[in-house]
Design an enzyme around this catalytic site. Structure first.
Site, mmCIF file in Angstrom:
data_model
loop_
_atom_site.group_PDB
_atom_site.id
_atom_site.type_symbol
_atom_site.label_atom_id
_atom_site.label_comp_id
_atom_site.label_asym_id
_atom_site.label_seq_id
_atom_site.Cartn_x
_atom_site.Cartn_y
_atom_site.Cartn_z
ATOM 1 N N GLY A 21 26.648 -19.338 12.282
ATOM 2 C CA GLY A 21 26.315 -20.080 11.052
ATOM 3 C C GLY A 21 24.850 -20.432 10.874
ATOM 4 O O GLY A 21 24.524 -21.377 10.152
ATOM 5 N N HIS B 181 22.844 -9.096 5.058
ATOM 6 C CA HIS B 181 23.121 -8.052 6.043
ATOM 7 C C HIS B 181 21.828 -7.701 6.791
ATOM 8 O O HIS B 181 20.773 -7.555 6.156
ATOM 9 C CB HIS B 181 23.683 -6.812 5.335
ATOM 10 C CG HIS B 181 24.035 -5.722 6.295
ATOM 11 N ND1 HIS B 181 25.183 -5.769 7.062
ATOM 12 C CD2 HIS B 181 23.372 -4.595 6.659
ATOM 13 C CE1 HIS B 181 25.206 -4.700 7.843
ATOM 14 N NE2 HIS B 181 24.124 -3.972 7.621
#
Ligand code: GAR
Length: 188
Positions: free
Chosen positions: A11, A108
């Site tokens: 996270g 990404h």
């Protein structure tokens, strides 16, 4: 813009959004909630610390349809209108993606369309390319194929391996994701 963040693990990109928001760098964004699909996801600790509601919707041993309908229920109950995938390691079905058409973005760690999938750093090292980076893109029905919003690149040195490359790219991700979110929320 009422935003939900979906994460599966550490996270740190979620943290980057939280910090940007707390620093008033996302004036049109409200982080409504976090959904994690893994109970050990450290992202949960970050949500707790910053008093952001979080939901565990486990994906293991569950049909994708059920998993996604549980998430949709949460998103709808909370009037969420935008979704950020921040290290969310599940592929969303066309049904889910079309429901939130152009309302889901993903970060990404490669210069898409190069090296999609879950081993981007390894694939970049193995391909012997001399640069990589990160991409924020809209999520469509494919795997890391949707329209690109922003990219940032770095050079790969001969000494780099999967781990050092990931370490180099991560700080770029932490800048790029809030930047993209701000851009998109300013347009709404
Ligand atoms: C990040 O590097 C993100 O780009 C990558 O997972 C990591 C999650 O880190 N995502 C993908 O590879 C998606 N295909 P984080 O949990 O610390 O944000």
């Amino acid at each position: 813009m009422k935003v939900a963040v979906l994460a599966s693990g550490r996270g740190s990109n979620f943290q980057a959004i939280i910090e940007a928001s707390e620093n008033n760098e996302l004036p049109n964004v409200s982080i409504e909630l976090l959904i994690v699909n893994k109970k050990k996801a450290y992202a949960i600790e970050r949500a707790k610390k910053h008093k952001i509601p979080f939901y565990l919707v486990e994906s293991d041993n569950k049909e994708r349809k059920l998993f996604e309908s549980e998430m949709i229920e949460i998103l709808e109950k909370n009037d969420v209108d935008f979704i950020v995938l921040a290290g969310f390691m599940r592929i969303l079905s066309p049904l889910f993606v079309n429901k939130y058409n152009n309302k889901i973005i993903n970060i990404h760690p490669s210069l898409l369309p190069l090296f999609p999938g879950s081993h981007a750093h390894k694939d970049a090292i193995e391909a012997g390319v001399n640069e990589s980076g990160c991409t924020v893109h809209f999520v469509d029905e494919g795997v890391d194929t949707g329209p690109i919003i922003l990219q940032e690149s770095i050079s790969i040195d001969k000494e780099d391996n999967e781990e050092t490359l990931a370490e180099k790219i991560l700080p770029l991700e932490h800048k790029l994701l809030p930047k993209a979110l701000n851009l998109l929320s300013s347009k709404n």
